[in-house]
Scaffold this active site. Structure first.
Site, PDB file in Angstrom:
ATOM      1  N   ASP A  36       0.858  -1.188   0.000  1.00  0.00           N
ATOM      2  CA  ASP A  36       0.000   0.000   0.000  1.00  0.00           C
ATOM      3  C   ASP A  36       0.894   1.238   0.000  1.00  0.00           C
ATOM      4  O   ASP A  36       1.569   1.526   0.992  1.00  0.00           O
ATOM      5  CB  ASP A  36      -0.919  -0.024   1.231  1.00  0.00           C
ATOM      6  CG  ASP A  36      -1.883   1.161   1.228  1.00  0.00           C
ATOM      7  OD1 ASP A  36      -1.755   2.042   0.356  1.00  0.00           O
ATOM      8  OD2 ASP A  36      -2.764   1.199   2.114  1.00  0.00           O
ATOM      9  N   ALA A  60      -0.310   4.282  -8.939  1.00  0.00           N
ATOM     10  CA  ALA A  60      -0.688   5.701  -8.889  1.00  0.00           C
ATOM     11  C   ALA A  60      -2.152   5.806  -8.513  1.00  0.00           C
ATOM     12  O   ALA A  60      -2.938   4.886  -8.757  1.00  0.00           O
ATOM     13  CB  ALA A  60      -0.467   6.381 -10.237  1.00  0.00           C
ATOM     14  N   THR A  62      -5.029   7.234  -9.946  1.00  0.00           N
ATOM     15  CA  THR A  62      -5.252   7.665 -11.338  1.00  0.00           C
ATOM     16  C   THR A  62      -6.675   8.182 -11.610  1.00  0.00           C
ATOM     17  O   THR A  62      -6.988   8.489 -12.759  1.00  0.00           O
ATOM     18  CB  THR A  62      -4.965   6.503 -12.320  1.00  0.00           C
ATOM     19  OG1 THR A  62      -5.742   5.368 -11.936  1.00  0.00           O
ATOM     20  CG2 THR A  62      -3.499   6.139 -12.348  1.00  0.00           C
ATOM     21  N   THR A 101       3.220  11.593 -15.924  1.00  0.00           N
ATOM     22  CA  THR A 101       2.105  11.907 -16.830  1.00  0.00           C
ATOM     23  C   THR A 101       2.268  13.218 -17.593  1.00  0.00           C
ATOM     24  O   THR A 101       2.936  14.144 -17.116  1.00  0.00           O
ATOM     25  CB  THR A 101       0.798  11.967 -15.986  1.00  0.00           C
ATOM     26  OG1 THR A 101      -0.262  12.435 -16.803  1.00  0.00           O
ATOM     27  CG2 THR A 101       0.930  12.900 -14.800  1.00  0.00           C
ATOM     28  N   TYR A 125      -4.750  15.777  -9.652  1.00  0.00           N
ATOM     29  CA  TYR A 125      -3.981  14.588 -10.061  1.00  0.00           C
ATOM     30  C   TYR A 125      -2.624  15.012 -10.637  1.00  0.00           C
ATOM     31  O   TYR A 125      -1.579  14.500 -10.236  1.00  0.00           O
ATOM     32  CB  TYR A 125      -4.790  13.784 -11.083  1.00  0.00           C
ATOM     33  CG  TYR A 125      -3.989  12.769 -11.863  1.00  0.00           C
ATOM     34  CD1 TYR A 125      -3.592  11.560 -11.287  1.00  0.00           C
ATOM     35  CD2 TYR A 125      -3.609  13.007 -13.189  1.00  0.00           C
ATOM     36  CE1 TYR A 125      -2.849  10.631 -12.017  1.00  0.00           C
ATOM     37  CE2 TYR A 125      -2.880  12.091 -13.923  1.00  0.00           C
ATOM     38  CZ  TYR A 125      -2.503  10.904 -13.330  1.00  0.00           C
ATOM     39  OH  TYR A 125      -1.767   9.984 -14.042  1.00  0.00           O
ATOM     40  N   LYS A 129       1.111  14.211  -9.153  1.00  0.00           N
ATOM     41  CA  LYS A 129       2.121  13.474  -9.928  1.00  0.00           C
ATOM     42  C   LYS A 129       3.383  14.325 -10.082  1.00  0.00           C
ATOM     43  O   LYS A 129       4.500  13.807 -10.021  1.00  0.00           O
ATOM     44  CB  LYS A 129       1.561  13.096 -11.309  1.00  0.00           C
ATOM     45  CG  LYS A 129       0.451  12.060 -11.284  1.00  0.00           C
ATOM     46  CD  LYS A 129       0.919  10.686 -10.834  1.00  0.00           C
ATOM     47  CE  LYS A 129       1.849  10.035 -11.828  1.00  0.00           C
ATOM     48  NZ  LYS A 129       2.256   8.667 -11.385  1.00  0.00           N
TER      49      LYS A 129
HETATM   50  N1  LIG Z   1      -3.964   5.781 -17.438  1.00  0.00           N
HETATM   51  C1  LIG Z   1      -3.504   6.829 -18.121  1.00  0.00           C
HETATM   52  O1  LIG Z   1      -4.117   7.270 -19.101  1.00  0.00           O
HETATM   53  C2  LIG Z   1      -2.193   7.459 -17.747  1.00  0.00           C
HETATM   54  C3  LIG Z   1      -1.769   8.596 -18.464  1.00  0.00           C
HETATM   55  C4  LIG Z   1      -0.547   9.162 -18.134  1.00  0.00           C
HETATM   56  C5  LIG Z   1       0.226   8.629 -17.125  1.00  0.00           C
HETATM   57  N2  LIG Z   1      -0.217   7.532 -16.439  1.00  0.00           N
HETATM   58  C6  LIG Z   1       0.619   6.996 -15.378  1.00  0.00           C
HETATM   59  O2  LIG Z   1       0.980   5.676 -15.721  1.00  0.00           O
HETATM   60  C7  LIG Z   1       1.170   4.901 -14.518  1.00  0.00           C
HETATM   61  C8  LIG Z   1       0.390   3.617 -14.597  1.00  0.00           C
HETATM   62  O3  LIG Z   1      -0.972   3.940 -14.737  1.00  0.00           O
HETATM   63  P1  LIG Z   1      -2.060   2.873 -15.185  1.00  0.00           P
HETATM   64  O4  LIG Z   1      -2.723   3.408 -16.404  1.00  0.00           O
HETATM   65  O5  LIG Z   1      -1.450   1.514 -15.207  1.00  0.00           O
HETATM   66  O6  LIG Z   1      -3.071   3.045 -13.967  1.00  0.00           O
HETATM   67  P2  LIG Z   1      -4.142   2.045 -13.361  1.00  0.00           P
HETATM   68  O7  LIG Z   1      -4.517   1.015 -14.364  1.00  0.00           O
HETATM   69  O8  LIG Z   1      -5.183   2.935 -12.767  1.00  0.00           O
HETATM   70  O9  LIG Z   1      -3.321   1.336 -12.213  1.00  0.00           O
HETATM   71  C9  LIG Z   1      -2.933   2.003 -11.065  1.00  0.00           C
HETATM   72  C10 LIG Z   1      -2.300   1.000 -10.146  1.00  0.00           C
HETATM   73  O10 LIG Z   1      -1.927   1.688  -8.953  1.00  0.00           O
HETATM   74  C11 LIG Z   1      -2.406   0.915  -7.871  1.00  0.00           C
HETATM   75  N3  LIG Z   1      -2.619   1.685  -6.667  1.00  0.00           N
HETATM   76  C12 LIG Z   1      -3.471   2.710  -6.456  1.00  0.00           C
HETATM   77  N4  LIG Z   1      -3.385   3.111  -5.188  1.00  0.00           N
HETATM   78  C13 LIG Z   1      -2.470   2.318  -4.574  1.00  0.00           C
HETATM   79  C14 LIG Z   1      -1.950   2.224  -3.258  1.00  0.00           C
HETATM   80  N5  LIG Z   1      -2.363   3.022  -2.278  1.00  0.00           N
HETATM   81  N6  LIG Z   1      -1.012   1.286  -3.012  1.00  0.00           N
HETATM   82  C15 LIG Z   1      -0.602   0.435  -3.969  1.00  0.00           C
HETATM   83  N7  LIG Z   1      -1.064   0.455  -5.215  1.00  0.00           N
HETATM   84  C16 LIG Z   1      -1.983   1.397  -5.519  1.00  0.00           C
HETATM   85  C17 LIG Z   1      -3.697   0.300  -8.371  1.00  0.00           C
HETATM   86  O11 LIG Z   1      -4.071  -0.747  -7.515  1.00  0.00           O
HETATM   87  P3  LIG Z   1      -5.616  -1.109  -7.222  1.00  0.00           P
HETATM   88  O12 LIG Z   1      -5.998  -2.039  -8.348  1.00  0.00           O
HETATM   89  O13 LIG Z   1      -5.559  -1.781  -5.898  1.00  0.00           O
HETATM   90  O14 LIG Z   1      -6.398   0.169  -7.215  1.00  0.00           O
HETATM   91  C18 LIG Z   1      -3.221  -0.146  -9.750  1.00  0.00           C
HETATM   92  O15 LIG Z   1      -2.465  -1.319  -9.665  1.00  0.00           O
HETATM   93  C19 LIG Z   1       0.777   5.824 -13.369  1.00  0.00           C
HETATM   94  O16 LIG Z   1       1.931   6.420 -12.850  1.00  0.00           O
HETATM   95  C20 LIG Z   1      -0.074   6.882 -14.033  1.00  0.00           C
HETATM   96  O17 LIG Z   1      -0.039   8.087 -13.309  1.00  0.00           O
HETATM   97  C21 LIG Z   1      -1.405   6.922 -16.740  1.00  0.00           C
END
Ligand SMILES: NC(=O)c1ccc[n+]([C@@H]2O[C@H](COP(=O)([O-])OP(=O)(O)OC[C@H]3O[C@@H](n4cnc5c(N)ncnc54)[C@H](OP(=O)(O)O)[C@@H]3O)[C@@H](O)[C@H]2O)c1
Length: 302
Positions: A36, A60, A62, A101, A125, A129
């Site tokens: 966590d 993250a 997100t 991001t 957000y 970040k």
């Molecule tokens: N999605 C986008 O469009 C986007 C765009 C730009 C940058 N990013 C960046 O890319 C990276 C990966 O994003 P993604 O798209 O893979 O996001 P995602 O699918 O929303 O996954 C986020 C992950 O973070 C975990 N998480 C959230 N809170 C947590 C906590 N307190 N402790 C441990 N784990 C936690 C979630 O776990 P749970 O399943 O338990 O919630 C999930 O495994 C992030 O850094 C994000 O900011 C994403």
């Protein structure tokens, strides 16, 4: 090399666990509740128990709109957790790959953003970040921060899956046509990280640590992204909704979004020789997987 991936239930974390790593890599993945990021003791435990050679933080907060009224949680997960992790990495001499991001920028630049452009997030957000990036930079010199945009995968919740669902349900759909960016497949982020890890392993004293941009190659709008998804839906299922371009102003959301999300990825190419595939090609690969899944599911339905 012992690689520890944090956030394996997310799109990028999942892609990292599915990707093809070199045979001499030992890959360990953690997700909640075992890890966590809002709980410092849990981060300490993960590092002590797994003693990795490289850490990849794919966790993250997100939920961009929800973050507007949940500032404390967003900053705990996106700033304080990474700060703790980075300090532990520094103390143990372990490099950290951290994902960030396009939302660190305000979107007013009329050209793709470079890594040296000033940050100015327009929502909570993005601010959380940005604070996470700064904390990582301050704590551990051996870091690679990868800023990406518009992430999607067959696994997880994302624009592609939402469009497919809405496209099957509705005859007509309005999609924002005045925000520009580059869709990025989570698998392409995973492949880039594997290449960076290989460089860290083979030439540890000569790694160009720092901040990089990593997105699918090319650019489009959310409307253009949707159009491409519906072309495929029509080919596969013989139906598609009528698509209407709309302005951001006509689709109000709690969090503001930058109008320009384009990131210049030239620095990553020059430093690590990484050029991600054209966004259209990666989208087709993810749609291949989604439609294969859909036909497997319907074949099973009596
Ligand atoms: N999605 C986008 O469009 C986007 C765009 C730009 C940058 N990013 C960046 O890319 C990276 C990966 O994003 P993604 O798209 O893979 O996001 P995602 O699918 O929303 O996954 C986020 C992950 O973070 C975990 N998480 C959230 N809170 C947590 C906590 N307190 N402790 C441990 N784990 C936690 C979630 O776990 P749970 O399943 O338990 O919630 C999930 O495994 C992030 O850094 C994000 O900011 C994403």
């Amino acid at each position: 090399m012992k690689v520890l991936v944090l956030g394996t239930s997310g799109q990028v974390g999942d892609a990292l666990m599915r990707a093809s790593w070199p045979a001499d890599t030992t890959l360990t993945g953690l997700a909640r509740p075992a890890l966590d990021m809002a709980d410092p003791a849990s981060i300490d435990r993960a590092m002590a128990e797994h003693a990795p050679d490289l850490v990849i933080n794919a966790t993250a907060y997100t939920a961009v709109d929800k973050a507007e009224n949940d500032r404390e949680a967003a900053f705990a997960i996106n700033r304080d957790g990474p700060a703790r992790l980075a300090a532990l990495c520094a103390a143990r001499g372990v490099p950290l790959v951290h994902i960030s991001t396009d939302y660190v920028f305000d979107g007013s630049k009329p050209a793709p953003y470079t890594e040296d452009d000033p940050v100015d997030p327009v929502n909570v957000y993005g601010a959380s970040k940005e604070a996470g990036e700064s904390a990582v930079r301050a704590a551990v010199a051996a870091h690679v921060i990868l800023r990406t945009s518009w992430v999607y995968a067959a696994h997880g919740a994302n624009f592609v899956k939402t469009m497919l669902r809405l496209g099957r349900e509705r005859p007509e759909l309005g999609v924002v046509a005045d925000q520009t960016g580059a869709p990025t497949a989570a698998a392409d982020i995973a492949d880039a990280i594997i290449a960076i890890a290989a460089r860290i392993q083979s030439r540890p004293d000569d790694v160009p640590w720092g901040t990089y941009h990593l997105t699918g190659s090319g650019e489009t709008t959310w409307f253009g992204f949707a159009e491409r998804i519906f072309q495929r839906l029509e080919r596969e299922e013989g139906r598609r909704p009528a698509l209407k371009p709309i302005a951001t102003a006509a689709y109000p959301t709690p969090a503001r979004r930058p109008a320009n999300s384009r990131l210049d990825c030239g620095r990553l190419r020059a430093a690590f020789g990484i050029t991600p595939p054209a966004w259209e090609d990666s989208l087709e690969r993810v749609l291949d997987a989604l439609f294969a899944d859909a036909s497997a599911t319907s074949a099973k339905t009596p």
